[in-house]
Design a protein around this motif. Sequence first.
Motif, PDB file in Angstrom:
ATOM      1  N   GLU A   4      -6.558   4.321  13.230  1.00 15.82           N
ATOM      2  CA  GLU A   4      -6.346   4.980  11.943  1.00 15.82           C
ATOM      3  C   GLU A   4      -6.617   6.462  12.505  1.00 15.82           C
ATOM      4  OE1 GLU A   4      -8.101   5.970   7.590  1.00 15.82           O
ATOM      5  OE2 GLU A   4      -8.397   3.914   8.349  1.00 15.82           O
TER       6      GLU A   4
ATOM      7  N   LYS B 274      -0.523   8.052   3.929  1.00 17.05           N
ATOM      8  CA  LYS B 274      -0.829   8.322   2.867  1.00 17.05           C
ATOM      9  C   LYS B 274      -1.183   9.777   2.909  1.00 17.05           C
ATOM     10  CE  LYS B 274      -3.309   5.784  -0.059  1.00 17.05           C
ATOM     11  NZ  LYS B 274      -4.592   4.954  -0.128  1.00 17.05           N
TER      12      LYS B 274
ATOM     13  N   VAL C 246       1.183   2.641   7.807  1.00 16.25           N
ATOM     14  CA  VAL C 246       1.054   2.835   6.443  1.00 16.25           C
ATOM     15  C   VAL C 246       0.405   4.382   6.201  1.00 16.25           C
ATOM     16  CG1 VAL C 246      -0.457   2.276   4.275  1.00 16.25           C
ATOM     17  CG2 VAL C 246       0.538   0.224   5.907  1.00 16.25           C
TER      18      VAL C 246
ATOM     19  N   LYS D 101      -2.761  13.476   2.553  1.00 20.23           N
ATOM     20  CA  LYS D 101      -4.065  13.844   2.342  1.00 20.23           C
ATOM     21  C   LYS D 101      -3.978  15.388   2.240  1.00 20.23           C
ATOM     22  CE  LYS D 101      -8.527  13.669   4.429  1.00 20.23           C
ATOM     23  NZ  LYS D 101      -9.414  13.205   5.474  1.00 20.23           N
TER      24      LYS D 101
ATOM     25  N   GLU E  31      -5.701  11.058  11.396  1.00 17.49           N
ATOM     26  CA  GLU E  31      -5.292  11.943  10.522  1.00 17.49           C
ATOM     27  C   GLU E  31      -4.113  12.998  11.268  1.00 17.49           C
ATOM     28  OE1 GLU E  31      -7.062  15.844   8.117  1.00 17.49           O
ATOM     29  OE2 GLU E  31      -7.946  14.005   7.823  1.00 17.49           O
TER      30      GLU E  31
ATOM     31  N   THR F  70      -1.837  14.078   6.780  1.00 17.27           N
ATOM     32  CA  THR F  70      -1.325  12.643   6.287  1.00 17.27           C
ATOM     33  C   THR F  70      -2.127  11.687   7.115  1.00 17.27           C
ATOM     34  OG1 THR F  70       0.973  13.254   6.103  1.00 17.27           O
ATOM     35  CG2 THR F  70       0.629  11.028   6.233  1.00 17.27           C
ATOM     36  N   THR F  71      -2.705  10.563   6.487  1.00 17.54           N
ATOM     37  CA  THR F  71      -3.551   9.724   6.839  1.00 17.54           C
ATOM     38  C   THR F  71      -2.601   8.545   7.290  1.00 17.54           C
ATOM     39  OG1 THR F  71      -5.501  10.199   5.617  1.00 17.54           O
ATOM     40  CG2 THR F  71      -5.434   8.052   6.644  1.00 17.54           C
TER      41      THR F  71
ATOM     42  N   LYS G 139      -2.363   4.825   9.179  1.00 18.81           N
ATOM     43  CA  LYS G 139      -3.056   3.536   9.602  1.00 18.81           C
ATOM     44  C   LYS G 139      -1.786   2.870  10.474  1.00 18.81           C
ATOM     45  CE  LYS G 139      -6.321   2.722   6.061  1.00 18.81           C
ATOM     46  NZ  LYS G 139      -6.836   1.874   5.089  1.00 18.81           N
TER      47      LYS G 139
ATOM     48  N   TYR H  67       3.207  14.630   4.344  1.00 18.18           N
ATOM     49  CA  TYR H  67       3.590  13.407   4.076  1.00 18.18           C
ATOM     50  C   TYR H  67       4.950  13.078   4.418  1.00 18.18           C
ATOM     51  CZ  TYR H  67       4.830   8.792   2.020  1.00 18.18           C
ATOM     52  OH  TYR H  67       5.326   7.670   1.997  1.00 18.18           O
TER      53      TYR H  67
ATOM     54  N   THR I 102       6.526   3.636  -0.926  1.00 17.21           N
ATOM     55  CA  THR I 102       5.238   3.019  -0.442  1.00 17.21           C
ATOM     56  C   THR I 102       4.361   3.575   0.649  1.00 17.21           C
ATOM     57  OG1 THR I 102       6.021   1.402   0.725  1.00 17.21           O
ATOM     58  CG2 THR I 102       6.130   0.896  -1.459  1.00 17.21           C
ATOM     59  N   GLY I 103       5.127   4.267   1.375  1.00 18.06           N
ATOM     60  CA  GLY I 103       4.629   4.896   2.574  1.00 18.06           C
ATOM     61  C   GLY I 103       4.417   3.926   3.836  1.00 18.06           C
ATOM     62  N   LYS I 104       5.218   3.003   3.782  1.00 17.16           N
ATOM     63  CA  LYS I 104       5.150   1.704   4.836  1.00 17.16           C
ATOM     64  C   LYS I 104       6.330   1.987   5.638  1.00 17.16           C
ATOM     65  CE  LYS I 104       2.923  -2.672   4.975  1.00 17.16           C
ATOM     66  NZ  LYS I 104       2.628  -3.955   4.371  1.00 17.16           N
TER      67      LYS I 104
END
Length: 153
Positions: free
Chosen positions: A12, A101, A99, A103, A14, A108-109, A111, A19, A78-80
């Motif tokens: 994970e 998300k 994945v 921030k 940042e 952007t975070t 994973k 995004y 969905t960010g996937k």
Amino acid sequence: MAITVSIELNRELEIPGSYDEVFDLLADVPRSAAHFPKVNKLTDLGDNTYRWEMEKVGIDKHAIQSVYASKYVSDKDTGKITWEPVKGEGNGVVRGSWVLKAKGDTATTAKFQTSAELTLPLPGLLKLAISPVIKHEFNGLVDTYMANLKKAF
């Protein structure tokens, strides 16, 4: 005789980019792969499917190379971003996902999850010795990839 080495990784991080910028980079496989170390060749097989050929590791007849292909699917809503293995391509089976998300507006975070099975033409007796080396190498490549992605923004 051959051995199979299984690898699972989760990271994970940042990324200091919006995004949209991060998603667009990661969903563009050739652009994203340009940040991955030791890629010898990336071949577009069509339909968002790519064959990865990594640089050979080792010496002469004892050199090993990872080759695999995956089909990529991106869903910005969905960010996937996911990838599934293509059967019959190379000596590896690789699947995984990003994945993402947002921030705020400027970070952007991300994973990252991947699993790989590499089948190598080595005697079974070497599995205990070689598995940790391969896992260490793969971890190092992914860590460098993550650092390179952060630097890209």
